[in-house]
Design an enzyme around this catalytic site. Structure first.
Site, PDB file in Angstrom:
ATOM      1  N   SER A 218       0.873  -1.183   0.000  1.00 52.83           N
ATOM      2  CA  SER A 218       0.000   0.000   0.000  1.00 52.83           C
ATOM      3  C   SER A 218       0.902   1.222   0.000  1.00 52.83           C
ATOM      4  O   SER A 218       2.069   1.130   0.406  1.00 52.83           O
ATOM      5  CB  SER A 218      -0.841   0.004   1.285  1.00 52.83           C
ATOM      6  OG  SER A 218      -1.441   1.270   1.482  1.00 52.83           O
TER       7      SER A 218
ATOM      8  N   TYR B 201      -2.814  -1.196  10.294  1.00 51.76           N
ATOM      9  CA  TYR B 201      -2.640  -1.331   8.835  1.00 51.76           C
ATOM     10  C   TYR B 201      -1.232  -0.883   8.436  1.00 51.76           C
ATOM     11  O   TYR B 201      -0.536  -1.580   7.687  1.00 51.76           O
ATOM     12  CB  TYR B 201      -3.701  -0.477   8.140  1.00 51.76           C
ATOM     13  CG  TYR B 201      -3.821  -0.682   6.642  1.00 51.76           C
ATOM     14  CD1 TYR B 201      -4.368  -1.858   6.129  1.00 51.76           C
ATOM     15  CD2 TYR B 201      -3.416   0.305   5.753  1.00 51.76           C
ATOM     16  CE1 TYR B 201      -4.495  -2.035   4.754  1.00 51.76           C
ATOM     17  CE2 TYR B 201      -3.543   0.135   4.382  1.00 51.76           C
ATOM     18  CZ  TYR B 201      -4.087  -1.035   3.891  1.00 51.76           C
ATOM     19  OH  TYR B 201      -4.217  -1.219   2.532  1.00 51.76           O
TER      20      TYR B 201
END
Ligand code: NAI
Length: 258
Positions: free
Chosen positions: A146, A159
């Protein structure tokens, strides 16, 4: 005999009943690769994806797995070999995120995000590489990290910790596995329209604020990511390992930490 840039290859794509994983699995199939469609919670979406992949003229199988469970990761690899005769490409795409202020993060939140995003990629790659070693095969691993493998995301500490871990896992394995002929790279998407960021995409003020920071002025599509995945999985990328490839419309370059 299927033709295309991935003809003759077989790929496992985790979390491929939706979003980016689905887009990659279908694009791989259209480029001639046999695919293992992996689903977690939605068998109908998984079967629909498998059928669409097979319509490209390749073999496509459906396997249910929870990548956070080591037994399931071993089974994914086993199914690829027993049903499709082998596997060259692993795409660690399955992922979850959990919005919580750092002080409110529970052990369950932490385990869900870290076990899916980091432990899952870690042990599935281990099972895949053990098999490649036993079969004396080369291979390729692509992790869906990401922009948050690098860019801060307040209230998403779990995350960020997981994707930051995937960044170093990729770098480490590129060096450790390079001598075995195994390439390892990350794709770092940003602001791609998929179910994972549905609530953001439906919140117009938040979406407008985000789009202002994206130089290309739009959110990304799964096809934007799939094209890069095809390149990294193909022999055209034979000398490419140990890098993160960002697909974010320029968001990271235009982002200034507060
Ligand atoms: P998505 O929610 O459609 O895809 C996630 C997939 O992972 C789903 O198919 C889900 O069933 C699967 N999954 C979740 N837990 C699992 C488990 N324990 N075992 C097996 N599968 C599991 O969302 P999207 O956007 O397609 O996400 C794919 C990957 O891309 C994720 O790793 C996500 O972190 C990453 N990503 C997405 C971005 C975006 O803007 N959409 C931006 C940056 C990264």
């Amino acid at each position: 005999m299927p033709s295309g840039r991935l003809a003759g290859k077989t790929a496992i794509v985790t979390g491929s009943s939706s979003g980016i994983g689905q887009g990659i699995a279908l694009r791989f199939a259209s480029e001639g690769a046999n695919v293992v469609i992996d689903f977690h919670g939605h068998p109908e979406a998984g079967e629909e994806t498998r059928a669409k992949a097979e319509a490209s003229g390749v073999k496509a199988i459906l396997v249910k797995s929870d990548v956070s469970k080591i037994a399931d990761t071993a089974n994914l690899v086993e199914q690829a070999w027993s049903q499709l005769g082998g596997c060259d490409v692993l795409v660690n795409n399955a992922g979850v995120e959990k919005n919580a202020a750092f002080l409110d993060v529970t052990e369950d939140d932490y385990d869900l995000v870290l076990d899916t995003n980091l432990k899952g990629a870690f042990f599935l790659t281990q099972a895949f590489v053990k098999r490649l070693r036993d079969e004396k095969m080369r291979g390729c691993v692509i992790n869906m990290s990401s922009v948050h493998e690098d860019m801060v995301f307040p209230n998403f500490a779990t995350y960020c910790a997981s994707k930051g871990g995937v960044r170093m896992l990729m770098r480490d394995l590129a060096v450790e596995l390079g001598p075995m002929g195994i390439r390892v790279n990350n794709i770092a998407p940003g602001a791609i329209s998929t179910p994972i960021n549905k609530s953001l995409l439906e919140d117009k003020p938040k979406l407008d604020a985000l789009l202002k920071n994206i130089p290309l002025g739009r959110s990304g599509s799964v096809e934007d990511v799939a094209g890069l995945a095809v390149y990294l999985a193909s022999d055209e990328a034979a000398y490419v390992t140990g890098s993160t490839f960002v697909v974010d419309g320029g968001l990271m370059r235009n982002y200034h930490e507060q």
